[in-house]
Write an enzyme that holds these catalytic residues in place. Structure first.
Site: not given
Ligand code: GDP
Ligand code: MG
Length: 154
Positions: A14, A54, A62, A117
């Site tokens: 990411k 997503y 979120f 993350n």
């Protein structure tokens, strides 16, 4: 795919992982394990792609922040192949929340916050199929065999 017992997963470093110089570290772990990269590219993903990627999380509080985070810089998108690579990839990444990830996992070694993350990994074989098709064109995937395959698989 060359071997029916092999499967493929979509792994992405990411934007925070890219910024923190962890592309090589993450590739190294999958390579060292014996998995085979069949595609890889640095891509600053358009929001449409990320929203689609997503889409199952669209109702989460979120979600907007997640799309912002994922579009804040380039990601390094990859396809890895090997025996049970979907499940093993998830284990190598660690838990979604880095604070719940065991040391030795990527998130457990390099992350703190769930919203930073470091990496993505497909959660199931079917999801992997969808994500690979979303991020890569068929001609970007290389079908090849490791010369040392018999030293990785019995
Ligand atoms: P993953 O499959 O382990 O990546 O986890 P999910 O599919 O459940 O969530 C996708 C991504 O959304 C995660 O990797 C995190 O970056 C982010 N995320 C998940 N849960 C939370 C949360 O509670 N807060 C925030 N800020 N981000 C989250
Ligand atoms: Mg997920």
């Amino acid at each position: 795919m060359t071997d029916p017992k092999q499967e493929r997963t979509f792994i992405a470093v990411k934007p925070d992982g890219v910024q923190r110089g962890l592309i090589g570290e993450i590739i190294k772990r999958f390579e060292a394990r014996g998995y085979k990269m069949v595609a890889g590219k640095l891509i600053w993903a358009p929001k449409d792609l990320l929203k689609n990627h997503y889409k199952d999380l669209a109702d989460k509080p979120f979600y907007n922040g997640l799309v912002e985070y994922m579009s804040s810089g380039p990601v390094f998108a990859m396809v890895w192949e090997g025996k049970e690579v979907v499940k093993m990839g998830r284990q190598m990444l660690g838990a979604t929340n880095p604070l719940a990830s065991m040391p030795g996992t990527i998130r457990g070694d390099f992350g703190i916050d769930v919203g930073r993350n470091i990496c993505h990994g497909s959660d199931a074989v079917e999801t992997a199929r969808r994500e690979i098709a979303l991020w890569f064109k068929e001609e970007e995937l290389s079908d090849y065999e490791f010369a040392n395959k018999s030293w990785i698989y019995e």
